[in-house]
Write a protein that holds these residues in place. Structure first.
Motif, short mmCIF file in Angstrom:
data_model
loop_
_atom_site.label_atom_id
_atom_site.label_comp_id
_atom_site.label_asym_id
_atom_site.label_seq_id
_atom_site.Cartn_x
_atom_site.Cartn_y
_atom_site.Cartn_z
N LEU A 50 9.24 27.20 25.44
CA LEU A 50 7.85 27.32 25.00
C LEU A 50 7.78 27.32 23.49
N VAL A 51 6.72 26.74 22.99
CA VAL A 51 6.43 26.84 21.57
C VAL A 51 5.00 27.33 21.45
N LEU A 52 4.78 28.34 20.62
CA LEU A 52 3.41 28.80 20.39
C LEU A 52 2.99 28.37 18.99
N PHE A 53 1.91 27.62 18.94
CA PHE A 53 1.37 27.13 17.68
C PHE A 53 0.32 28.09 17.15
N ARG A 54 0.33 28.30 15.84
CA ARG A 54 -0.76 29.06 15.25
C ARG A 54 -1.12 28.40 13.94
N ALA A 55 -2.35 27.88 13.87
CA ALA A 55 -2.86 27.22 12.67
C ALA A 55 -1.86 26.22 12.10
N ALA A 62 6.65 23.37 26.71
CA ALA A 62 5.21 23.64 26.74
C ALA A 62 4.77 24.00 25.33
N LEU A 63 3.70 23.36 24.93
CA LEU A 63 3.16 23.58 23.59
C LEU A 63 1.89 24.41 23.77
N LEU A 64 1.99 25.67 23.41
CA LEU A 64 0.86 26.57 23.58
C LEU A 64 0.16 26.78 22.24
N GLY A 65 -1.06 27.21 22.30
CA GLY A 65 -1.75 27.52 21.06
C GLY A 65 -3.24 27.53 21.26
N ALA A 66 -3.92 28.27 20.39
CA ALA A 66 -5.37 28.35 20.49
C ALA A 66 -5.97 26.98 20.22
N SER A 67 -7.23 26.83 20.58
CA SER A 67 -7.95 25.59 20.33
C SER A 67 -7.99 25.33 18.83
N GLY A 68 -7.69 24.10 18.43
CA GLY A 68 -7.74 23.76 17.01
C GLY A 68 -6.48 24.08 16.25
N SER A 69 -5.41 24.51 16.95
CA SER A 69 -4.19 24.87 16.25
C SER A 69 -3.31 23.65 15.92
N GLY A 70 -3.69 22.48 16.41
CA GLY A 70 -2.97 21.26 16.03
C GLY A 70 -2.09 20.67 17.11
N LYS A 71 -2.29 21.08 18.37
CA LYS A 71 -1.42 20.60 19.44
C LYS A 71 -1.61 19.11 19.70
N THR A 72 -2.87 18.70 19.84
CA THR A 72 -3.16 17.29 20.09
C THR A 72 -2.68 16.44 18.93
N THR A 108 -0.94 22.87 26.42
CA THR A 108 -1.84 23.65 27.26
C THR A 108 -2.23 24.93 26.54
N HIS A 109 -3.34 25.52 26.92
CA HIS A 109 -3.57 26.85 26.41
C HIS A 109 -3.51 27.87 27.56
N ARG A 110 -3.05 27.39 28.72
CA ARG A 110 -2.90 28.32 29.84
C ARG A 110 -1.44 28.73 29.99
N LEU A 111 -1.16 30.01 29.80
CA LEU A 111 0.19 30.52 29.91
C LEU A 111 0.80 30.24 31.28
N ARG A 112 -0.06 30.39 32.28
CA ARG A 112 0.37 30.23 33.66
C ARG A 112 1.03 28.86 33.88
#
Ligand code: ADP
Ligand code: MG
Lengths: 240, 263
Positions: A210-215, A32-42, A197-201
Protein backbone atom coordinates in the motif's frame (compact mmCIF):
# COMPACT_ATOMS: atom_id res chain seq x y z
CA UNK A 1 8.77 -3.51 -13.01
CA UNK A 2 7.38 -0.02 -12.67
CA UNK A 3 9.51 2.63 -10.99
CA UNK A 4 9.03 6.31 -10.27
CA UNK A 5 12.26 8.15 -9.44
CA UNK A 6 12.08 11.66 -7.97
CA UNK A 7 8.98 12.48 -9.99
CA UNK A 8 7.65 16.03 -9.82
CA UNK A 9 4.61 17.23 -11.70
CA UNK A 10 3.08 20.64 -12.29
CA UNK A 11 -0.11 21.36 -14.22
CA UNK A 12 0.00 24.14 -16.82
CA UNK A 13 -1.64 26.59 -14.44
CA UNK A 14 1.38 26.20 -12.16
CA UNK A 15 -0.09 24.10 -9.36
CA UNK A 16 2.40 21.46 -8.35
CA UNK A 17 0.62 18.17 -7.75
CA UNK A 18 3.40 15.59 -7.34
CA UNK A 19 6.45 16.17 -5.15
CA UNK A 20 9.52 13.97 -5.42
CA UNK A 21 7.66 10.67 -5.73
CA UNK A 22 9.80 7.54 -5.41
CA UNK A 23 7.98 4.27 -5.86
CA UNK A 24 8.66 0.75 -7.10
CA UNK A 25 6.15 -1.89 -8.14
CA UNK A 26 7.89 -5.24 -8.68
CA UNK A 27 6.61 -7.58 -11.41
CA UNK A 28 3.58 -9.65 -10.53
CA UNK A 29 2.60 -7.59 -7.49
CA UNK A 30 -0.37 -5.38 -6.82
CA UNK A 31 0.01 -1.94 -5.34
CA UNK A 32 -2.88 0.03 -3.90
CA UNK A 33 -2.59 3.78 -4.13
CA UNK A 34 -4.61 5.34 -1.35
CA UNK A 35 -5.20 8.97 -0.63
CA UNK A 36 -7.77 11.65 -0.11
CA UNK A 37 -9.52 13.21 -3.08
CA UNK A 38 -7.20 15.62 -4.88
CA UNK A 39 -4.01 14.13 -3.46
CA UNK A 40 -2.66 13.38 -6.95
CA UNK A 41 -3.46 9.69 -7.48
CA UNK A 42 -5.00 10.07 -10.93
CA UNK A 43 -2.22 12.42 -11.94
CA UNK A 44 0.37 9.78 -11.02
CA UNK A 45 -1.38 7.16 -13.18
CA UNK A 46 -1.52 9.57 -16.10
CA UNK A 47 2.18 10.26 -15.71
CA UNK A 48 2.82 6.52 -15.82
CA UNK A 49 0.75 6.27 -19.01
CA UNK A 50 2.70 9.11 -20.61
CA UNK A 51 -0.49 11.17 -20.91
CA UNK A 52 1.19 13.81 -18.75
CA UNK A 53 4.91 14.64 -18.82
CA UNK A 54 6.52 15.01 -15.39
CA UNK A 55 8.39 18.23 -14.78
CA UNK A 56 11.21 16.29 -13.14
CA UNK A 57 12.41 12.77 -12.49
CA UNK A 58 12.22 9.47 -14.33
CA UNK A 59 9.43 6.96 -14.90
CA UNK A 60 10.67 3.48 -15.72
CA UNK A 61 8.59 0.71 -17.26
CA UNK A 62 10.57 -2.52 -17.53
CA UNK A 63 13.77 -0.49 -17.27
CA UNK A 64 12.89 2.01 -20.00
CA UNK A 65 12.48 5.68 -19.10
CA UNK A 66 9.22 6.79 -20.73
CA UNK A 67 9.60 10.49 -19.93
CA UNK A 68 11.57 11.51 -23.03
CA UNK A 69 9.53 9.22 -25.32
CA UNK A 70 7.43 10.60 -28.14
CA UNK A 71 3.91 9.35 -28.86
CA UNK A 72 5.07 6.60 -31.25
CA UNK A 73 7.52 4.99 -28.83
CA UNK A 74 5.05 5.46 -26.01
CA UNK A 75 2.40 3.50 -27.84
CA UNK A 76 4.71 0.47 -27.83
CA UNK A 77 5.06 0.75 -24.06
CA UNK A 78 1.33 1.28 -23.66
CA UNK A 79 0.68 -1.97 -25.53
CA UNK A 80 1.81 -3.64 -22.33
CA UNK A 81 -0.59 -1.64 -20.17
CA UNK A 82 -4.32 -2.07 -19.71
CA UNK A 83 -6.22 0.78 -18.12
CA UNK A 84 -9.57 1.08 -16.45
CA UNK A 85 -10.21 4.81 -16.21
CA UNK A 86 -12.31 6.49 -13.58
CA UNK A 87 -15.94 5.61 -14.51
CA UNK A 88 -14.69 3.26 -17.22
CA UNK A 89 -14.36 5.75 -20.11
CA UNK A 90 -16.30 3.47 -22.43
CA UNK A 91 -16.94 4.84 -25.90
CA UNK A 92 -20.55 5.83 -25.44
CA UNK A 93 -21.45 5.84 -29.12
CA UNK A 94 -20.49 2.18 -29.47
CA UNK A 95 -22.14 -0.97 -28.15
CA UNK A 96 -20.55 -3.00 -25.38
CA UNK A 97 -19.34 -5.54 -27.92
CA UNK A 98 -17.84 -2.83 -30.13
CA UNK A 99 -16.12 -1.34 -27.10
CA UNK A 100 -14.50 -4.63 -26.22
CA UNK A 101 -13.52 -5.39 -29.82
CA UNK A 102 -12.39 -1.82 -30.45
CA UNK A 103 -8.65 -2.43 -30.35
CA UNK A 104 -8.93 -5.60 -32.42
CA UNK A 105 -10.93 -3.76 -35.04
CA UNK A 106 -8.53 -0.83 -35.12
CA UNK A 107 -5.16 -2.45 -34.88
CA UNK A 108 -5.30 -6.17 -35.52
CA UNK A 109 -6.13 -7.93 -38.74
CA UNK A 110 -8.75 -10.43 -37.63
CA UNK A 111 -11.82 -11.67 -39.41
CA UNK A 112 -15.24 -10.89 -37.98
CA UNK A 113 -15.82 -14.39 -36.58
CA UNK A 114 -12.54 -14.47 -34.71
CA UNK A 115 -13.19 -10.98 -33.36
CA UNK A 116 -16.66 -11.91 -32.20
CA UNK A 117 -15.36 -15.09 -30.58
CA UNK A 118 -12.68 -13.21 -28.64
CA UNK A 119 -15.09 -10.44 -27.64
CA UNK A 120 -17.58 -12.92 -26.29
CA UNK A 121 -14.82 -14.77 -24.45
CA UNK A 122 -13.71 -11.56 -22.74
CA UNK A 123 -17.25 -10.58 -21.83
CA UNK A 124 -17.85 -14.04 -20.44
CA UNK A 125 -14.70 -13.67 -18.36
CA UNK A 126 -16.14 -10.61 -16.63
CA UNK A 127 -19.56 -12.24 -16.40
CA UNK A 128 -21.37 -10.06 -18.91
CA UNK A 129 -21.78 -12.14 -22.07
CA UNK A 130 -25.44 -11.10 -22.36
CA UNK A 131 -24.62 -7.39 -22.70
CA UNK A 132 -22.88 -7.60 -26.09
CA UNK A 133 -25.46 -5.47 -27.93
CA UNK A 134 -26.31 -2.99 -25.19
CA UNK A 135 -25.12 0.60 -25.16
CA UNK A 136 -22.88 1.74 -22.27
CA UNK A 137 -25.56 4.04 -20.88
CA UNK A 138 -27.84 1.02 -20.44
CA UNK A 139 -25.37 -0.51 -17.99
CA UNK A 140 -25.09 -0.02 -14.25
CA UNK A 141 -21.92 1.49 -12.77
CA UNK A 142 -20.53 -1.89 -11.79
CA UNK A 143 -21.21 -3.38 -15.21
CA UNK A 144 -19.46 -0.45 -16.86
CA UNK A 145 -16.28 -1.12 -14.85
CA UNK A 146 -16.46 -4.79 -15.81
CA UNK A 147 -16.78 -3.94 -19.48
CA UNK A 148 -13.83 -1.57 -19.09
CA UNK A 149 -11.80 -4.43 -17.62
CA UNK A 150 -12.83 -6.66 -20.53
CA UNK A 151 -11.86 -3.95 -23.02
CA UNK A 152 -8.47 -3.46 -21.40
CA UNK A 153 -7.78 -7.20 -21.39
CA UNK A 154 -9.06 -7.86 -24.90
CA UNK A 155 -6.89 -5.23 -26.44
CA UNK A 156 -3.56 -6.84 -26.14
CA UNK A 157 -2.40 -9.18 -23.47
CA UNK A 158 -1.25 -6.55 -20.99
CA UNK A 159 1.38 -7.27 -18.38
CA UNK A 160 0.45 -4.19 -16.41
CA UNK A 161 -3.05 -3.21 -15.33
CA UNK A 162 -3.99 0.19 -13.93
CA UNK A 163 -7.31 0.88 -12.26
CA UNK A 164 -8.48 4.38 -11.35
CA UNK A 165 -11.11 4.23 -8.61
CA UNK A 166 -12.73 1.11 -10.02
CA UNK A 167 -15.18 0.87 -7.13
CA UNK A 168 -16.18 4.49 -6.60
CA UNK A 169 -19.89 5.07 -6.62
CA UNK A 170 -20.68 1.38 -6.24
CA UNK A 171 -22.54 -0.38 -3.47
CA UNK A 172 -20.33 -2.51 -1.18
CA UNK A 173 -21.40 -5.83 -2.69
CA UNK A 174 -20.76 -4.76 -6.28
CA UNK A 175 -17.51 -3.13 -5.19
CA UNK A 176 -16.36 -6.37 -3.62
CA UNK A 177 -17.17 -8.28 -6.77
CA UNK A 178 -15.08 -5.82 -8.80
CA UNK A 179 -12.22 -6.33 -6.34
CA UNK A 180 -12.55 -10.09 -6.75
CA UNK A 181 -12.35 -9.64 -10.49
CA UNK A 182 -9.24 -7.48 -10.18
CA UNK A 183 -7.64 -10.04 -7.89
CA UNK A 184 -8.56 -12.88 -10.25
CA UNK A 185 -7.27 -11.09 -13.36
CA UNK A 186 -4.07 -10.23 -11.55
CA UNK A 187 -3.20 -13.71 -10.35
CA UNK A 188 -4.37 -15.62 -13.43
CA UNK A 189 -2.49 -13.43 -15.87
CA UNK A 190 0.44 -12.74 -13.49
CA UNK A 191 -0.04 -9.01 -13.88
CA UNK A 192 1.63 -6.08 -12.25
CA UNK A 193 -1.25 -3.92 -11.06
CA UNK A 194 -1.80 -0.51 -9.56
CA UNK A 195 -5.21 0.21 -8.14
CA UNK A 196 -6.11 3.73 -7.13
CA UNK A 197 -8.78 3.90 -4.51
CA UNK A 198 -9.85 5.79 -1.46
CA UNK A 199 -11.51 2.73 0.05
CA UNK A 200 -9.27 0.91 2.51
CA UNK A 201 -11.39 -2.18 2.22
CA UNK A 202 -10.51 -2.52 -1.50
CA UNK A 203 -6.85 -1.98 -0.79
CA UNK A 204 -6.71 -4.69 1.87
CA UNK A 205 -8.60 -7.01 -0.43
CA UNK A 206 -6.42 -6.82 -3.51
CA UNK A 207 -3.05 -5.32 -2.68
CA UNK A 208 0.32 -6.76 -1.72
CA UNK A 209 1.61 -3.35 -0.79
CA UNK A 210 0.00 0.00 0.00
CA UNK A 211 0.99 3.56 -0.59
CA UNK A 212 -0.81 6.43 1.11
CA UNK A 213 -0.65 9.73 -0.73
CA UNK A 214 -0.99 13.05 1.02
CA UNK A 215 -0.95 16.28 -0.99
CA UNK A 216 1.24 14.86 -3.73
CA UNK A 217 3.74 13.15 -1.45
CA UNK A 218 4.08 9.57 -0.35
CA UNK A 219 3.07 9.64 3.28
CA UNK A 220 3.23 5.93 3.99
CA UNK A 221 4.45 2.88 2.14
CA UNK A 222 4.29 -0.69 3.35
CA UNK A 223 2.24 -3.83 3.75
CA UNK A 224 -1.38 -4.01 4.84
CA UNK A 225 -0.36 -5.18 8.30
CA UNK A 226 2.07 -2.34 8.72
CA UNK A 227 -0.65 0.17 7.83
CA UNK A 228 -3.08 -1.41 10.27
CA UNK A 229 -0.48 -1.20 13.04
CA UNK A 230 0.46 2.41 12.33
CA UNK A 231 0.04 4.92 15.14
CA UNK A 232 0.49 8.09 13.07
CA UNK A 233 -2.51 10.40 13.62
CA UNK A 234 -3.09 11.18 9.91
CA UNK A 235 -3.08 7.49 9.03
CA UNK A 236 -5.37 6.74 11.93
CA UNK A 237 -7.73 9.44 10.73
CA UNK A 238 -7.64 8.04 7.21
CA UNK A 239 -8.38 4.55 8.52
CA UNK A 240 -11.29 5.68 10.67
CA UNK B 1 -8.69 49.32 -15.19
CA UNK B 2 -5.75 47.00 -14.83
CA UNK B 3 -8.11 44.10 -14.31
CA UNK B 4 -9.97 45.00 -17.51
CA UNK B 5 -6.73 44.92 -19.47
CA UNK B 6 -5.60 41.69 -17.90
CA UNK B 7 -8.97 40.11 -18.67
CA UNK B 8 -8.73 41.29 -22.29
CA UNK B 9 -5.13 40.09 -22.46
CA UNK B 10 -6.14 36.66 -21.24
CA UNK B 11 -8.95 36.53 -23.81
CA UNK B 12 -6.58 37.45 -26.63
CA UNK B 13 -4.03 34.88 -25.48
CA UNK B 14 -6.73 32.23 -25.29
CA UNK B 15 -7.98 33.16 -28.76
CA UNK B 16 -4.51 33.03 -30.26
CA UNK B 17 -3.86 29.68 -28.61
CA UNK B 18 -7.10 28.30 -30.07
CA UNK B 19 -6.22 29.52 -33.56
CA UNK B 20 -2.76 27.98 -33.30
CA UNK B 21 -4.10 24.72 -31.88
CA UNK B 22 -6.86 24.50 -34.50
CA UNK B 23 -4.48 25.18 -37.36
CA UNK B 24 -2.01 22.55 -36.16
CA UNK B 25 -4.89 20.10 -35.68
CA UNK B 26 -6.13 20.68 -39.23
CA UNK B 27 -2.66 20.28 -40.71
CA UNK B 28 -2.15 17.04 -38.78
CA UNK B 29 -5.58 15.80 -39.84
CA UNK B 30 -4.74 16.32 -43.51
CA UNK B 31 -1.43 14.57 -42.91
CA UNK B 32 -3.36 11.56 -41.62
CA UNK B 33 -5.80 11.29 -44.54
CA UNK B 34 -4.06 8.49 -46.39
CA UNK B 35 -2.33 6.68 -43.54
CA UNK B 36 -5.31 5.00 -41.95
CA UNK B 37 -6.21 2.24 -44.39
CA UNK B 38 -9.57 0.54 -44.60
CA UNK B 39 -10.55 1.26 -40.99
CA UNK B 40 -10.23 5.00 -41.51
CA UNK B 41 -12.05 4.88 -44.84
CA UNK B 42 -14.94 3.32 -42.98
CA UNK B 43 -14.77 6.08 -40.37
CA UNK B 44 -14.92 8.73 -43.09
CA UNK B 45 -17.93 7.14 -44.76
CA UNK B 46 -19.69 6.79 -41.41
CA UNK B 47 -19.13 10.47 -40.67
CA UNK B 48 -20.31 11.45 -44.16
CA UNK B 49 -23.49 9.59 -43.43
CA UNK B 50 -23.98 11.09 -39.97
CA UNK B 51 -22.95 14.65 -40.79
CA UNK B 52 -23.94 14.94 -44.43
CA UNK B 53 -26.98 12.82 -45.05
CA UNK B 54 -28.52 14.01 -41.78
CA UNK B 55 -28.37 17.61 -42.99
CA UNK B 56 -30.16 16.96 -46.26
CA UNK B 57 -33.61 17.99 -45.08
CA UNK B 58 -32.73 21.35 -43.57
CA UNK B 59 -30.47 22.21 -46.48
CA UNK B 60 -33.17 21.40 -49.03
CA UNK B 61 -35.71 23.57 -47.21
CA UNK B 62 -33.19 26.39 -46.87
CA UNK B 63 -32.41 26.35 -50.58
CA UNK B 64 -36.02 26.12 -51.69
CA UNK B 65 -37.29 29.03 -49.63
CA UNK B 66 -34.25 31.22 -50.29
CA UNK B 67 -34.82 30.72 -54.03
CA UNK B 68 -38.53 31.42 -53.74
CA UNK B 69 -37.93 34.60 -51.78
CA UNK B 70 -35.41 35.79 -54.32
CA UNK B 71 -37.63 34.87 -57.23
CA UNK B 72 -40.35 37.03 -55.70
CA UNK B 73 -38.21 40.09 -54.87
CA UNK B 74 -36.18 40.05 -58.07
CA UNK B 75 -39.20 39.68 -60.32
CA UNK B 76 -40.73 42.77 -58.73
CA UNK B 77 -37.51 44.77 -58.92
CA UNK B 78 -36.57 43.62 -62.43
CA UNK B 79 -40.15 44.33 -63.56
CA UNK B 80 -39.58 47.99 -62.71
CA UNK B 81 -36.81 48.09 -65.31
CA UNK B 82 -38.72 45.90 -67.73
CA UNK B 83 -35.99 43.31 -67.34
CA UNK B 84 -37.99 40.42 -65.95
CA UNK B 85 -36.50 38.10 -68.53
CA UNK B 86 -33.27 38.25 -66.57
CA UNK B 87 -34.84 36.67 -63.50
CA UNK B 88 -33.30 33.24 -64.02
CA UNK B 89 -29.84 34.66 -64.37
CA UNK B 90 -30.19 36.92 -61.32
CA UNK B 91 -31.39 34.10 -59.12
CA UNK B 92 -28.76 31.70 -60.43
CA UNK B 93 -25.84 34.04 -60.00
CA UNK B 94 -26.75 35.22 -56.54
CA UNK B 95 -27.56 31.70 -55.38
CA UNK B 96 -24.51 29.98 -56.80
CA UNK B 97 -22.02 32.67 -55.90
CA UNK B 98 -23.25 33.81 -52.51
CA UNK B 99 -26.50 32.67 -50.98
CA UNK B 100 -26.23 28.93 -51.65
CA UNK B 101 -22.76 28.42 -50.18
CA UNK B 102 -23.24 30.81 -47.25
CA UNK B 103 -26.73 29.74 -46.20
CA UNK B 104 -25.91 26.05 -46.54
CA UNK B 105 -22.70 26.46 -44.56
CA UNK B 106 -24.44 28.43 -41.81
CA UNK B 107 -27.20 25.83 -41.51
CA UNK B 108 -24.69 22.99 -41.46
CA UNK B 109 -22.55 24.88 -38.95
CA UNK B 110 -25.53 25.13 -36.64
CA UNK B 111 -26.22 21.45 -36.81
CA UNK B 112 -22.90 19.75 -37.49
CA UNK B 113 -20.32 22.00 -35.85
CA UNK B 114 -22.22 21.92 -32.58
CA UNK B 115 -22.66 18.16 -32.89
CA UNK B 116 -18.95 17.59 -33.41
CA UNK B 117 -18.00 19.93 -30.56
CA UNK B 118 -20.35 18.31 -28.07
CA UNK B 119 -19.43 14.77 -29.09
CA UNK B 120 -15.67 15.33 -28.89
CA UNK B 121 -16.08 17.48 -25.78
CA UNK B 122 -17.94 14.66 -24.08
CA UNK B 123 -15.25 12.22 -25.13
CA UNK B 124 -12.57 14.55 -23.79
CA UNK B 125 -14.04 15.02 -20.33
CA UNK B 126 -15.15 11.38 -20.16
CA UNK B 127 -11.50 10.39 -20.71
CA UNK B 128 -12.43 8.52 -23.88
CA UNK B 129 -9.81 10.52 -25.77
CA UNK B 130 -7.20 9.37 -23.23
CA UNK B 131 -8.48 5.82 -23.62
CA UNK B 132 -7.78 6.07 -27.36
CA UNK B 133 -4.26 7.34 -26.81
CA UNK B 134 -3.57 4.57 -24.33
CA UNK B 135 -4.60 2.03 -26.97
CA UNK B 136 -2.06 3.60 -29.28
CA UNK B 137 -4.71 5.16 -31.51
CA UNK B 138 -4.07 8.74 -32.57
CA UNK B 139 -7.20 10.79 -31.76
CA UNK B 140 -6.41 13.12 -34.66
CA UNK B 141 -6.55 10.27 -37.14
CA UNK B 142 -9.51 8.54 -35.48
CA UNK B 143 -11.69 11.50 -34.53
CA UNK B 144 -10.59 14.69 -36.26
CA UNK B 145 -9.57 13.58 -39.74
CA UNK B 146 -12.76 11.67 -40.62
CA UNK B 147 -14.93 14.58 -39.50
CA UNK B 148 -13.03 17.28 -41.38
CA UNK B 149 -12.88 15.17 -44.54
CA UNK B 150 -16.56 14.24 -44.26
CA UNK B 151 -17.70 17.87 -44.01
CA UNK B 152 -15.24 18.91 -46.72
CA UNK B 153 -16.76 16.37 -49.11
CA UNK B 154 -20.39 16.67 -48.09
CA UNK B 155 -20.78 20.44 -47.92
CA UNK B 156 -20.22 21.03 -51.68
CA UNK B 157 -22.74 18.28 -52.42
CA UNK B 158 -25.27 19.76 -50.00
CA UNK B 159 -24.63 23.20 -51.49
CA UNK B 160 -25.32 21.94 -55.01
CA UNK B 161 -28.57 20.42 -53.77
CA UNK B 162 -29.53 23.70 -52.10
CA UNK B 163 -28.59 25.66 -55.25
CA UNK B 164 -30.69 23.38 -57.42
CA UNK B 165 -33.74 23.68 -55.20
CA UNK B 166 -33.28 27.43 -54.98
CA UNK B 167 -33.24 27.79 -58.75
CA UNK B 168 -36.32 25.58 -58.96
CA UNK B 169 -37.97 27.68 -56.26
CA UNK B 170 -37.15 30.83 -58.22
CA UNK B 171 -38.73 29.27 -61.27
CA UNK B 172 -41.86 28.30 -59.36
CA UNK B 173 -42.38 31.83 -58.11
CA UNK B 174 -41.22 33.43 -61.37
CA UNK B 175 -43.77 31.58 -63.44
CA UNK B 176 -46.69 31.84 -61.05
CA UNK B 177 -46.23 35.29 -59.50
CA UNK B 178 -44.06 36.81 -62.21
CA UNK B 179 -45.85 35.21 -65.18
CA UNK B 180 -42.60 34.20 -66.89
CA UNK B 181 -42.55 31.44 -69.45
CA UNK B 182 -40.66 28.23 -68.86
CA UNK B 183 -38.24 28.88 -71.73
CA UNK B 184 -37.46 32.45 -70.75
CA UNK B 185 -36.56 31.47 -67.21
CA UNK B 186 -34.37 28.50 -68.04
CA UNK B 187 -32.59 30.21 -70.92
CA UNK B 188 -31.73 32.98 -68.50
CA UNK B 189 -30.59 30.46 -65.85
CA UNK B 190 -28.32 28.91 -68.43
CA UNK B 191 -26.55 32.22 -68.96
CA UNK B 192 -25.84 32.40 -65.24
CA UNK B 193 -24.17 29.01 -65.19
CA UNK B 194 -20.67 30.13 -66.16
CA UNK B 195 -17.54 28.17 -65.36
CA UNK B 196 -16.40 30.93 -63.00
CA UNK B 197 -19.65 30.87 -61.06
CA UNK B 198 -19.75 27.12 -60.82
CA UNK B 199 -16.11 26.86 -59.76
CA UNK B 200 -16.45 29.58 -57.16
CA UNK B 201 -19.66 27.95 -56.00
CA UNK B 202 -17.84 24.71 -55.24
CA UNK B 203 -14.57 26.11 -53.87
CA UNK B 204 -16.41 28.11 -51.23
CA UNK B 205 -18.20 25.18 -49.61
CA UNK B 206 -14.97 23.20 -49.57
CA UNK B 207 -13.30 25.96 -47.55
CA UNK B 208 -16.37 26.33 -45.34
CA UNK B 209 -16.39 22.58 -44.78
CA UNK B 210 -12.86 22.63 -43.43
CA UNK B 211 -13.81 25.55 -41.17
CA UNK B 212 -16.84 23.72 -39.77
CA UNK B 213 -14.95 20.48 -39.15
CA UNK B 214 -11.88 22.15 -37.70
CA UNK B 215 -13.75 24.56 -35.42
CA UNK B 216 -15.99 21.77 -34.14
CA UNK B 217 -13.07 19.47 -33.38
CA UNK B 218 -10.94 22.21 -31.83
CA UNK B 219 -13.72 23.42 -29.55
CA UNK B 220 -14.53 19.88 -28.51
CA UNK B 221 -10.99 18.81 -27.77
CA UNK B 222 -10.16 22.01 -25.90
CA UNK B 223 -13.27 21.95 -23.76
CA UNK B 224 -12.77 21.60 -20.03
CA UNK B 225 -14.84 22.07 -16.93
CA UNK B 226 -17.35 19.26 -17.06
CA UNK B 227 -20.71 19.19 -18.81
CA UNK B 228 -21.12 22.95 -18.43
CA UNK B 229 -17.80 23.49 -20.18
CA UNK B 230 -18.84 21.24 -23.05
CA UNK B 231 -22.11 23.13 -23.39
CA UNK B 232 -20.27 26.44 -23.57
CA UNK B 233 -17.74 25.07 -26.06
CA UNK B 234 -20.61 23.84 -28.24
CA UNK B 235 -22.38 27.18 -28.46
CA UNK B 236 -19.14 29.05 -28.98
CA UNK B 237 -18.18 26.65 -31.76
CA UNK B 238 -21.25 27.60 -33.81
CA UNK B 239 -20.64 31.32 -33.34
CA UNK B 240 -16.95 31.05 -34.21
CA UNK B 241 -17.60 28.89 -37.25
CA UNK B 242 -20.34 31.21 -38.51
CA UNK B 243 -18.15 34.29 -38.25
CA UNK B 244 -15.21 32.54 -39.90
CA UNK B 245 -17.52 31.40 -42.71
CA UNK B 246 -18.66 34.96 -43.39
CA UNK B 247 -15.07 36.23 -43.37
CA UNK B 248 -13.89 33.38 -45.60
CA UNK B 249 -16.84 34.01 -47.93
CA UNK B 250 -15.54 37.49 -48.67
CA UNK B 251 -11.92 36.39 -48.97
CA UNK B 252 -12.60 33.40 -51.21
CA UNK B 253 -15.02 35.45 -53.32
CA UNK B 254 -12.34 38.08 -53.80
CA UNK B 255 -9.68 35.50 -54.70
CA UNK B 256 -11.96 33.73 -57.18
CA UNK B 257 -12.83 37.00 -58.90
CA UNK B 258 -9.15 38.00 -59.02
CA UNK B 259 -8.10 34.63 -60.37
CA UNK B 260 -10.89 33.99 -62.87
CA UNK B 261 -12.09 37.48 -63.71
CA UNK B 262 -15.68 38.73 -63.69
CA UNK B 263 -18.02 36.20 -65.15
N1 ADP C 1 -6.09 19.63 -15.63
C1 ADP C 1 -5.77 20.13 -14.42
N2 ADP C 1 -5.29 21.39 -14.31
C2 ADP C 1 -4.95 21.88 -13.10
N3 ADP C 1 -5.05 21.23 -11.94
C3 ADP C 1 -5.53 19.97 -11.97
C4 ADP C 1 -5.91 19.35 -13.21
N4 ADP C 1 -6.34 18.10 -12.95
C5 ADP C 1 -6.23 17.94 -11.61
N5 ADP C 1 -5.75 19.05 -11.03
C6 ADP C 1 -5.47 19.23 -9.59
O1 ADP C 1 -4.48 18.31 -9.21
C7 ADP C 1 -4.74 17.80 -7.92
C8 ADP C 1 -4.69 16.29 -7.96
O2 ADP C 1 -5.71 15.80 -8.79
P1 ADP C 1 -5.93 14.24 -9.04
O3 ADP C 1 -4.64 13.64 -9.46
O4 ADP C 1 -7.07 14.10 -9.95
O5 ADP C 1 -6.30 13.74 -7.58
P2 ADP C 1 -6.97 12.37 -7.11
O6 ADP C 1 -7.06 11.46 -8.27
O7 ADP C 1 -6.07 11.90 -6.03
O8 ADP C 1 -8.31 12.73 -6.56
C9 ADP C 1 -6.08 18.36 -7.50
O9 ADP C 1 -5.85 19.37 -6.59
C10 ADP C 1 -6.69 18.90 -8.76
O10 ADP C 1 -7.43 20.05 -8.47
MG1 MG D 1 -8.74 10.65 -9.23
Amino acid sequence: MIAFENVDFCYEDGTQVLFDVNLRVPDGTTLALLGASGSGKTTLLHVLLGLLKPTGGRVLVDGQDIVPMREKALSDVRERMGVVFQDGALFDSLTVGENVSFYMRERMRLDEDEMERRTLEQLKYVGLSHTMDLMPDELSGGMRRRVAVARAMAAFRPTIMLYDEPTSGLDPITADSICDLIRQVGTEQKLTSIIVTHRLRDAFKVADRLVLFRAGRIYFEGTCDLLRAATDPYIKRFMA
Amino acid sequence: MRSLFSVLGAQVRKGLFEVQYGTALTVRAFGAVFSGGAVRRRDIIEQMDVLGAGSLGIVALTGLFAGMAMGMQFSIELGVFGAKDYLGRMVTVSIIREMGPVLTALMVAGRVCSGIASELGGMKIGRQVDALRVMGIDPVSKLVMPRIVAVLVMLPILTIIADTLAILGGWGVGTTVGHLSFDTYWASVDRGLTVQNLLGGVIKPMVFGVIIGAVGCTSGLLSAGGARGVGRATTEAVVKASILILIANFVVGYVVIKALGWA
